[in-house]
Design a protein around this motif. Structure first.
Motif, mmCIF file in Angstrom:
data_model
loop_
_atom_site.group_PDB
_atom_site.id
_atom_site.type_symbol
_atom_site.label_atom_id
_atom_site.label_comp_id
_atom_site.label_asym_id
_atom_site.label_seq_id
_atom_site.Cartn_x
_atom_site.Cartn_y
_atom_site.Cartn_z
ATOM 1 N N HIS A 73 0.920 -1.114 0.069
ATOM 2 C CA HIS A 73 0.005 -0.004 -0.050
ATOM 3 C C HIS A 73 0.872 1.424 0.106
ATOM 4 O O HIS A 73 1.679 1.629 1.002
ATOM 5 C CB HIS A 73 -0.988 -0.074 1.055
ATOM 6 N N HIS A 75 1.325 5.444 -2.139
ATOM 7 C CA HIS A 75 0.498 6.267 -2.943
ATOM 8 C C HIS A 75 1.720 7.098 -3.566
ATOM 9 O O HIS A 75 2.357 8.009 -3.153
ATOM 10 C CB HIS A 75 -0.279 7.493 -2.230
ATOM 11 N N HIS A 228 -9.341 2.321 1.563
ATOM 12 C CA HIS A 228 -9.101 2.466 2.944
ATOM 13 C C HIS A 228 -9.949 2.235 3.922
ATOM 14 O O HIS A 228 -11.067 2.118 3.404
ATOM 15 C CB HIS A 228 -8.817 3.963 3.100
ATOM 16 N N HIS A 267 -4.854 -0.068 6.238
ATOM 17 C CA HIS A 267 -5.175 0.471 7.930
ATOM 18 C C HIS A 267 -6.072 -0.633 8.675
ATOM 19 O O HIS A 267 -5.206 -1.271 9.497
ATOM 20 C CB HIS A 267 -5.826 1.848 7.773
ATOM 21 N N ASP A 318 2.427 2.816 3.144
ATOM 22 C CA ASP A 318 1.643 3.924 2.825
ATOM 23 C C ASP A 318 2.149 5.262 2.727
ATOM 24 O O ASP A 318 1.748 6.304 3.333
ATOM 25 C CB ASP A 318 0.732 3.925 4.318
#
Ligand code: GUN
Ligand code: ZN
Length: 437
Positions: A73, A75, A228, A267, A318
């Motif tokens: 995960h 971005h 998420h 998460h 993340d």
């Protein structure tokens, strides 16, 4: 066909370690050889100077040769968001992240950052990641193009978001369906690319858009779904207001058919017993993002509780809510999160998780996360004496477990001596993208 033999201390997991000393869970060869041909691992065994004639031998002794790390995960558009001060999830999105993501309507900017992101991952020993792009289809186009130039196995998707964000960051249910569909058609299964249908989270998707996500999942069951879930208390409360008919947060996604073995839920911190039970029943994956959860003050992931309920679990950076690209730093922070919960993460389990464990979570264990013959030659070479501080501590290390714990506690990209992607070294060359083709 170029053939290479990597010589060094070889470590690869066979199964999830059951305890601190589970020696059956991994293969370890003190003077080992990983024989690579055509981007694949053809054999692993003791180094034999007479074997593999014609192959180039790269001597990595005394370093550890492990499968490349997998980040489940991240971005990529948040490279210039990482390390933004003083916020929790919702204001962090509004103040820093959303404004930055609007820049990715520019394909050139998207390509530049995508290139930096992939090279940064490689420098940190990460060879596969599940990645969020922005709402702009051109951001996903740029990301897949740059990953293809580097021959990296990447899972990614255009974010679907049609409310509660600035205008420059909104699509519509129809356009998000059409754009995702076109990207799937072009990229899913092309080379090493895999597509993830990516509704950002319930807050930024209307019910109409989640219906479109449902249609995409139904039409493309071999694609991933990433979103998420239950990261932050205020987020959960707003989700409850936006979806008043849902039993809980997970039920929002459930009611749109978004659960399953290819569904990755970032998460997954503040879950009810019912949610954990449904995650387990549907084989959905709960992705632990420790550096992010600590940085944004989101909460403490309950590894033992999820495990006891039979939920599949993964670990991830993340970035840029997360604060480091390194899976070593991520394991270290994960250890501390679990310590705050009174739980223990042992070193074998840590390294299993960042390699074969995450590969299992992505259903890619036949290809990556392992040095088993037949898998892709995506490899990290780790130097446990990379810094004076590490070298000094190594003088007292008596076991592989202690060495691994040292690597995760003190290591970062400096401890990655080399990274191989598709059988080729990518860390110690000017630009990995220059070498493709
Ligand atoms: N929830 C929705 N979007 C995001 C994001 O970009 N980062 C994190 N950490 N949580 C999110
Ligand atoms: Zn995220």
């Amino acid at each position: 066909m170029t053939e290479t033999i990597l010589r060094g201390r070889v470590l690869s997991f066979r199964s999830e370690p059951a305890h601190y000393d589970d020696m059956d869970s991994f293969l370890y060869i003190e003077d080992g050889a990983v024989h690579i041909a055509g981007g694949k691992i053809v054999s692993v065994g003791a180094f034999d100077p007479k074997a593999g004639e014609g192959a180039t031998v790269v001597d990595h002794r005394p370093h550890l040769i492990v499968p490349g790390f997998i980040d489940t995960h991240a971005h990529f558009p948040q490279m210039q968001v990482i390390a933004s001060w003083g916020a929790t999830l919702l204001d962090w999105l509004e103040k820093y992240t959303f404004p930055e993501e609007t820049r990715f309507s520019d394909p050139e900017h998207a390509a530049t950052i995508a290139g930096h992101f992939l090279d940064t991952l490689a420098a940190h020993g990460t060879t596969t990641a599940a990645v969020y792009c922005t709402v702009h289809p051109q951001s996903a186009e740029a990301f897949f193009t740059e990953a293809e130039r580097r021959n990296m196995a990447m899972i990614a998707g255009k974010v679907m978001m049609d409310r509660n964000a600035p205008k420059g960051l909104l699509d519509t249910p129809e356009s998000s369906y059409d754009d995702s569909k076109a990207l799937i058609g072009k990229w899913h299964g092309r080379g090493r690319a895999l597509y993830a249908i990516t509704p950002r989270f319930a807050i930024t998707s209307t019910p109409e858009q989640l219906e479109m996500a449902e249609a995409l999942v139904r039409e493309h069951p071999d694609c991933y779904l990433q979103t998420h879930l239950s990261e932050n208390k205020a987020e959960i409360e707003l989700t409850r207001q936006l979806y008043p008919g849902a039993r809980d947060y997970f039920d929002v996604y459930e009611s749109y058919g978004l659960l399953g073995a290819k569904s990755l839920f970032g998460h997954a911190i503040h879950l009810t017993k019912r949610e954990q039970k449904r995650m387990a029943e549907t084989d959905s994956v709960a992705v632990f993002c420790p550096t992010s959860n600590l940085f944004l003050g989101s909460g403490l992931y309950d590894e033992a509780g999820l495990r006891a309920d039979g939920v599949r679990r993964a670990i991830a950076t993340d970035v840029g809510g997360g604060t480091n690209y390194s899976m070593l730093r991520t394991l270290d922070e994960g250890y501390k999160v679990l310590a705050l919960r009174g739980q223990r993460m042992d070193p074998l389990h840590s390294f299993y998780w960042a390699t074969l464990g995450n590969a299992h979570a992505l259903s890619l264990e036949d290809r990556i996360g392992t040095l088993a013959p037949g898998s892709n030659a995506d490899i990290a070479v780790l130097d446990s004496r990379a810094t004076p501080v590490m070298a000094l501590r190594m003088e007292r290390v008596k076991s592989l477990q202690e060495e691994l714990f040292l690597l995760q506690t003190l290591g970062d990209d400096r401890a990655v001596a080399e990274t191989y992607v598709d059988g080729r070294p990518v860390k110690n060359c000017a630009s990995s993208a220059d070498r493709s083709g």
